[in-house]
Design an enzyme around this catalytic site. Structure first.
Site, PDB file in Angstrom:
ATOM      1  N   THR A   7      30.268  31.855  32.948  1.00  0.00           N
ATOM      2  CA  THR A   7      28.828  31.941  32.724  1.00  0.00           C
ATOM      3  C   THR A   7      28.486  31.471  31.318  1.00  0.00           C
ATOM      4  O   THR A   7      27.505  30.762  31.095  1.00  0.00           O
ATOM      5  CB  THR A   7      28.349  33.393  32.920  1.00  0.00           C
ATOM      6  OG1 THR A   7      28.956  33.896  34.092  1.00  0.00           O
ATOM      7  CG2 THR A   7      26.860  33.476  33.036  1.00  0.00           C
ATOM      8  N   GLY A  34      37.876  30.232  37.675  1.00  0.00           N
ATOM      9  CA  GLY A  34      38.708  31.046  36.787  1.00  0.00           C
ATOM     10  C   GLY A  34      38.529  32.522  37.042  1.00  0.00           C
ATOM     11  O   GLY A  34      37.543  32.930  37.649  1.00  0.00           O
ATOM     12  N   PRO A  35      39.481  33.326  36.577  1.00  0.00           N
ATOM     13  CA  PRO A  35      39.381  34.775  36.769  1.00  0.00           C
ATOM     14  C   PRO A  35      38.127  35.346  36.095  1.00  0.00           C
ATOM     15  O   PRO A  35      37.571  34.696  35.198  1.00  0.00           O
ATOM     16  CB  PRO A  35      40.633  35.328  36.088  1.00  0.00           C
ATOM     17  CG  PRO A  35      41.498  34.165  35.779  1.00  0.00           C
ATOM     18  CD  PRO A  35      40.642  32.952  35.771  1.00  0.00           C
ATOM     19  N   PRO A  36      37.720  36.534  36.503  1.00  0.00           N
ATOM     20  CA  PRO A  36      36.516  37.126  35.903  1.00  0.00           C
ATOM     21  C   PRO A  36      36.650  37.275  34.391  1.00  0.00           C
ATOM     22  O   PRO A  36      37.743  37.563  33.893  1.00  0.00           O
ATOM     23  CB  PRO A  36      36.431  38.513  36.547  1.00  0.00           C
ATOM     24  CG  PRO A  36      37.329  38.482  37.707  1.00  0.00           C
ATOM     25  CD  PRO A  36      38.326  37.412  37.502  1.00  0.00           C
ATOM     26  N   GLY A  37      35.577  37.037  33.698  1.00  0.00           N
ATOM     27  CA  GLY A  37      35.561  37.265  32.248  1.00  0.00           C
ATOM     28  C   GLY A  37      36.171  36.164  31.420  1.00  0.00           C
ATOM     29  O   GLY A  37      36.348  36.309  30.217  1.00  0.00           O
ATOM     30  N   THR A  38      36.461  35.015  32.034  1.00  0.00           N
ATOM     31  CA  THR A  38      37.075  33.944  31.245  1.00  0.00           C
ATOM     32  C   THR A  38      36.028  33.017  30.639  1.00  0.00           C
ATOM     33  O   THR A  38      36.369  32.009  30.037  1.00  0.00           O
ATOM     34  CB  THR A  38      38.054  33.112  32.096  1.00  0.00           C
ATOM     35  OG1 THR A  38      37.485  32.931  33.379  1.00  0.00           O
ATOM     36  CG2 THR A  38      39.389  33.784  32.202  1.00  0.00           C
ATOM     37  N   GLY A  39      34.783  33.318  30.849  1.00  0.00           N
ATOM     38  CA  GLY A  39      33.745  32.555  30.153  1.00  0.00           C
ATOM     39  C   GLY A  39      33.054  31.498  30.992  1.00  0.00           C
ATOM     40  O   GLY A  39      32.518  30.528  30.445  1.00  0.00           O
ATOM     41  N   HIS A  51      58.355  63.424  33.261  1.00  0.00           N
ATOM     42  CA  HIS A  51      57.961  62.254  34.067  1.00  0.00           C
ATOM     43  C   HIS A  51      57.855  61.010  33.175  1.00  0.00           C
ATOM     44  O   HIS A  51      58.454  59.967  33.460  1.00  0.00           O
ATOM     45  CB  HIS A  51      56.621  62.556  34.737  1.00  0.00           C
ATOM     46  CG  HIS A  51      56.151  61.486  35.671  1.00  0.00           C
ATOM     47  ND1 HIS A  51      56.189  61.613  37.033  1.00  0.00           N
ATOM     48  CD2 HIS A  51      55.637  60.253  35.428  1.00  0.00           C
ATOM     49  CE1 HIS A  51      55.713  60.522  37.592  1.00  0.00           C
ATOM     50  NE2 HIS A  51      55.356  59.668  36.626  1.00  0.00           N
ATOM     51  N   GLU A  52      57.136  61.155  32.086  1.00  0.00           N
ATOM     52  CA  GLU A  52      56.957  60.002  31.185  1.00  0.00           C
ATOM     53  C   GLU A  52      58.270  59.616  30.516  1.00  0.00           C
ATOM     54  O   GLU A  52      58.570  58.425  30.350  1.00  0.00           O
ATOM     55  CB  GLU A  52      55.885  60.298  30.128  1.00  0.00           C
ATOM     56  CG  GLU A  52      54.481  60.487  30.672  1.00  0.00           C
ATOM     57  CD  GLU A  52      54.036  59.404  31.616  1.00  0.00           C
ATOM     58  OE1 GLU A  52      54.458  58.241  31.466  1.00  0.00           O
ATOM     59  OE2 GLU A  52      53.269  59.703  32.551  1.00  0.00           O
TER      60      GLU A  52
HETATM   61  P1  ADP Z   1      32.709  34.956  33.802  1.00  0.00           P
HETATM   62  O1  ADP Z   1      31.411  34.337  34.134  1.00  0.00           O
HETATM   63  O2  ADP Z   1      33.845  34.001  33.792  1.00  0.00           O
HETATM   64  O3  ADP Z   1      33.042  36.195  34.593  1.00  0.00           O
HETATM   65  P2  ADP Z   1      31.433  35.397  31.311  1.00  0.00           P
HETATM   66  O4  ADP Z   1      31.138  34.005  30.943  1.00  0.00           O
HETATM   67  O5  ADP Z   1      30.324  36.188  31.876  1.00  0.00           O
HETATM   68  O6  ADP Z   1      32.651  35.472  32.297  1.00  0.00           O
HETATM   69  O7  ADP Z   1      32.043  36.107  30.029  1.00  0.00           O
HETATM   70  C1  ADP Z   1      31.671  37.393  29.645  1.00  0.00           C
HETATM   71  C2  ADP Z   1      31.707  37.550  28.148  1.00  0.00           C
HETATM   72  O8  ADP Z   1      33.027  37.414  27.655  1.00  0.00           O
HETATM   73  C3  ADP Z   1      30.931  36.491  27.420  1.00  0.00           C
HETATM   74  O9  ADP Z   1      29.604  36.850  27.292  1.00  0.00           O
HETATM   75  C4  ADP Z   1      31.620  36.418  26.067  1.00  0.00           C
HETATM   76  O10 ADP Z   1      31.116  37.406  25.219  1.00  0.00           O
HETATM   77  C5  ADP Z   1      33.047  36.768  26.400  1.00  0.00           C
HETATM   78  N1  ADP Z   1      33.904  35.560  26.511  1.00  0.00           N
HETATM   79  C6  ADP Z   1      34.541  35.124  27.608  1.00  0.00           C
HETATM   80  N2  ADP Z   1      35.252  34.011  27.350  1.00  0.00           N
HETATM   81  C7  ADP Z   1      35.034  33.718  26.053  1.00  0.00           C
HETATM   82  C8  ADP Z   1      35.484  32.660  25.186  1.00  0.00           C
HETATM   83  N3  ADP Z   1      36.290  31.698  25.600  1.00  0.00           N
HETATM   84  N4  ADP Z   1      35.046  32.677  23.916  1.00  0.00           N
HETATM   85  C9  ADP Z   1      34.220  33.645  23.474  1.00  0.00           C
HETATM   86  N5  ADP Z   1      33.766  34.637  24.221  1.00  0.00           N
HETATM   87  C10 ADP Z   1      34.161  34.702  25.507  1.00  0.00           C
END
Ligand code: ADP
Length: 651
Positions: A250, A243-248, A466-467
C-alpha cells in the site's frame, strides 16, 4: 509456550492503509440541523396549543361562571369544553396573563375543561346557572373537529423517517454528482486529486530497491508517455504488487500517487463484493469510467484476491456468482481500454496463487512486482525511516536491532519503533533506549508481560521445568536456532517462553525439521521426566509439532514411507474441496507416519533430557529464582553450545 522470533503471521498493527472512507455527499450535519429546527418548531407550537390553561369544573364554576365572566362555551368532540372569557375582561388583572400568549389570538378559547360526558356536563351547568337571569345563561355550542394539530403527533415521526430514508439513499447514491436513489450501486472511490497529492514519496520506502525501480518506471510512463510511445512501446496497463502482509504494498502505491501527481483512485477489492447482485460489476464500470475521464490516472485495487479468485470449480456451497460477475467485469474493463490511454491499474495481493489466471495474462496484470520480507540490511533502512521522529538514546544500535528481528516485516518494524517510544514514555524517560526497543520486540512476538498474574507455586515449578526442558533440548540439538533467553514471566496467553533467534534461511532440511520438533517437545518431555506426570501446558507446542509433521509428510515429501509426493496445492483450489486429494489408504498412511515421526522425536527428546537431567534441574531452579535467564547464564549451566563447538572444530 515457546514464541519464536520468526513468526510471520503477525498482523501488522500499522497497516498504513490510510482512511478509505468515502466522501459523503450530503453532510449529515444538515440533516441534524433540519431535524433540530423542526423539533423546536413542533415543540413550541404544540406546547402553546396543548397548554391551553386547562382547568377543572370547580375552578370554572367558582371563579368564572358564578362571576358571570364567561362569554360562551364550545364543546369539541364531546370531550373538551372550550371556554371563552368576555372580551372586556381580558385586560383586567385576572386575565391579563392569558390575554397575550404567543401563537394564540386574543379571541380564545382561553381555557379548556375535560367534561367527562356531555350529559353530566349539561346537568352540572344547568345546576350552576339555575339562579341566573335567562339572558345571562351561557349558550353551549357543540362541534366536531379534526385539526391538523391532532394528527401532527402521528405525522411527525413518519415525516422524520421518510426524510431520514431519502437522505440515506442520497448518501448511498452520491456518485459523480448525480444524486439519484437509482444510483446506489455506484460509490465513491478515494480520490486523491492532482492538487491534493499523497504525502508519501519514495523516500519513505526503505529497502525494496528492485521493486522501487520498477514502480518508478510506472511513474515515468505517466509523466512522460511520449518517450515510450514514440518508440512504439506500449505502456503497461496493470501492475500487480505481490508480497506478504506489511511489506509495503500500500505504501508503494501511495508513493506512486505522491510522485506521479496524477489522480489516484484507491479501493479495496472487498468493497466490490456486496450483498446486492450486480453492484460489484457496476462499481467496476463506474471506477474505470471515472479514471478514463481523468486520464492520465492511477487505479489502486488493494487485496485484489477478494474479487480475483479463480472462477469455476467451486462447490455448490460456496458459489459466489456476484464475485464472478465482478471479476468478469474487471477483466472486460482491463481489455476495454487501449494500451496508451494513460490509465494504469495497480493491484496488491498476498495470495497470487489463488488469483484467476485470466487476470494475470499479458495485456492485463502482466507486470508482477515482488515485495519480499526485508533482509538484515533492509531492516536497518526501515528502522532508519521509522526512528525519524523519535528521540533516540546514544546507546541504540540499529545493527543489533535489525539482527534481532529476523522475519519482521516493514509494518512490524514501524510498530516496534512506535511501541518502544510508548514504553520509554511510560517509564518517564527523556530518550528511547535500546532496552525499550528490545521490550517492544518481545511484546510484538510474545504479547504483553503479565507479572501480576497469580500462579500457584506448584504451577510455577511446572512452568520452570517445562521451559528449562525446551532450553536444554534445543541447546544440545545441532539444528535448532540459537536460544537467547528463557523466561517464566507470563506473557500474553503463555505462562513462560523460550526466545530463539532464527537464522534467515530459505531451505529447511529434514534434520532441521526433526531437531525443531524435538526442541518443541522438550517442555512436555521435561514434565514427564521430573514429575512423572504430564499437563495441558504443552498445547501450543503439540499443535505446532503436529502441523509441522503433517507439512513434512504431506507437502515437502520428506517421509521415506510416503516418498517424494506432495499434496500441496499452490492454486488454492483444494481449499474449497470438501474431500481430500488423496485416497483413504493414503490418508491412513499419512496419519501413521506423522504419529511415528512425532513419537520417535519425543523418545529422542526424553533420552536427551535424561542424559542432561542435572543441567535441567539446575536451570529450572535458576529460573524459579530469577524468572529470566539469559544467554550468559545458560552458557554457565549448559556449557558452550554444540553448534558453536562444531563451528570451531571445522576451522
Ligand atoms: P501491505 O500493504 O503490504 O500490507 P503496507 O504498505 O500497508 O503493507 O505497510 C504498512 C506500514 O508498514 C507502512 O505504513 C509503513 O509504515 C511500514 N512499512 C512497510 N514496508 C516499509 C518499507 N519498505 N519502508 C518503510 N516503511 C515500511
Amino acid at each position: 509456550m515457546k514464541p519464536m522470533l520468526d513468526k510471520n503471521d503477525k498482523t501488522p498493527s500499522t497497516n498504513g492503509q490510510g482512511s478509505k472512507k468515502p466522501k459523503g455527499g450530503y453532510g449529515f450535519s444538515w440533516f441534524y440541523i433540519m431535524l433540530f429546527v423542526m423539533m423546536l418548531i413542533f415543540s413550541i407550537i404544540s406546547n402553546s396549543l396543548t397548554n391551553l390553561n386547562e382547568i377543572d369544573w370547580k375552578e370554572f364554576e367558582l371563579t368564572m361562571l358564578k362571576n358571570n365572566e364567561v362569554e360562551r362555551i364550545v364543546v369539541v368532540n364531546k370531550e373538551i369544553a372550550e371556554i371563552y372569557i368576555k372580551k372586556d375582561l381580558l385586560t383586567t388583572e385576572k386575565y391579563k396573563s392569558i390575554g397575550n400568549k404567543p401563537f394564540k389570538s386574543n379571541l380564545g378559547p382561553h381555557y379548556t375543561l375535560q367534561i367527562g360526558s356531555v350529559e353530566g356536563f349539561e346537568s352540572k351547568l344547568e345546576k350552576a346557572q339555575k339562579d341566573f337571569d335567562p339572558e345571562d345563561k351561557i349558550a353551549v355550542r357543540y362541534t366536531t373537529r379534526t385539526s391538523l394539530w391532532n394528527i401532527l403527533p402521528w405525522i411527525f415521526p413518519i415525516l422524520i423517517l421518510v426524510l431520514f430514508w431519502i437522505l440515506m439513499l442520497r448518501r448511498m447514491g452520491t456518485s459523480g454528482g448525480t444524486n439519484s436513489i437509482f444510483n446506489f450501486g455506484k460509490f465513491n472511490t478515494q480520490l486523491m486529486e492532482k492538487g491534493k497529492k499523497s504525502t508519501v514519496t519514495f523516500q519513505d520506502i526503505a529497502g525494496l530497491k528492485e521493486a522501487k525501480t520498477e514502480v518508478m518506471e510506472v511513474v515515468d510512463f505517466l509523466k512522460n508517455p511520449g518517450t515510450y510511445t514514440k518508440l512504439g512501446a506500449k505502456i503497461p496497463k496493470g501492475v500487480m504488487l505481490v508480497g506478504p502482509p506489511g511489506t509495503g504494498k500500500t505504501l508503494m502505491a501511495k508513493a506512486v500517487a505522491g510522485e506521479a501527481g496524477v489522480p489516484f483512485y484507491s479501493i479495496s477489492g472487498s468493497e466490490f463484493v456486496e450483498m446486492f447482485v450486480g453492484v460489484g460489476a457496476s462499481r467496476v464500470r463506474d471506477l474505470f469510467k471515472k479514471a478514463k475521464e481523468n486520464a492520465p490516472s492511477i487505479i489502486f485495487i488493494d487485496e485484489i484476491d477478494a474479487v480475483g479468485r479463480t472462477r469455476g470449480k467451486v462447490n455448490a456451497f460456496q458459489a459466489n456468482d456476484e464475485r464472478e460477475s465482478t471479476l468478469n467485469q474487471l477483466l472486460t474493463e482491463l481489455d476495454g481500454f487501449g494500451a496508451n490511454t494513460g490509465v494504469i491499474v495497480l493491484a496488491a495481493t498476498n495470495r497470487p496463487d489463488v488469483l484467476d489466471k485470466a487476470l494475470l495474462r499479458p495485456g492485463r496484470f502482466d507486470r508482477h512486482i515482488y515485495l519480499e520480507l526485508p533482509n538484515k540490511d533492509e531492516r536497518i533502512e526501515i528502522f532508519k525511516v521509522h526512528i525519524r521522529g523519535i528521540k533516540l538514546d546514544k546507546n541504540v544500535n540499529l545493527d543489533k536491532l535489525s539482527s534481532q528481528t529476523p522475519g519482521f516485516s516493514g509494518a512490524d518494524i514501524a510498530n516496534i519503533c512506535n511501541e518502544a517510544a510508548l514504553i520509554a514514555a511510560r517509564k518517564k524517560k527523556n530518550t528511547v533506549e535500546q532496552e525499550d526497543f528490545m521490550d517492544a520486540r518481545d511484546r510484538a512476538v510474545g504479547g504483553l508481560e503479565r507479572k501480576s498474574k497469580i500462579i500457584s507455586a506448584k504451577e510455577k515449578e511446572i512452568v520452570a521445568y517445562h521451559e528449562a526442558g525446551h532450553a536444554v533440548a534445543s541447546w544440545y540439538l545441532e539444528h535448532v536456532d540459537s536460544l537467547v533467553k528463557v523466561s517464566i514471566i507470563p506473557r500474553g496467553k503463555s505462562l513462560g517462553s523460550a526466545w530463539y533467534l532464527p537464522e534467515e534461511r530459505q531451505l529447511v532440511s529434514k534434520k532441521q525439521f526433526m531437531d525443531q520438533i524435538c526442541a518443541s517437545l522438550g517442555g512436555r518431555a521435561a514434565e514427564e521426566i521430573i514429575f512423572n506426570e504430564i499437563t495441558s501446558g504443552a498445547l501450543d507446542d503439540l499443535e505446532k509439532t503436529t502441523k509441522q509433521a503433517y507439512t513434512m509428510v504431506a507437502f515437502y515429501g520428506l517421509d521415506e514411507e510416503i516418498g517424494p509426493i506432495s499434496f500441496y496445492d499452490s492454486t488454492g483450489q483444494n481449499e474449497r474441496l470438501l474431500g481430500k486429494p488423496y485416497s483413504e489408504h493414503m490418508a491412513q498412511l499419512i496419519d501413521k507416519e506423522v504419529q511415528d515421526l512425532i513419537t520417535t522425536a519425543y523418545e529422542r527428546t526424553k533420552h536427551l533430557l535424561q542424559e542432561h537431567k542435572s543441567e535441567l534441574i539446575k536451570l529450572a531452579e535458576l529460573l524459579l529464582k530469577q524468572e529470566v535467564v539469559d544467554e550468559e547464564d545458560l552458557e554457565l549451566i549448559l556449557g558452550k553450545r554444540m553448534t558453536e563447538l562444531l563451528a570451531k572444530d571445522s576451522i
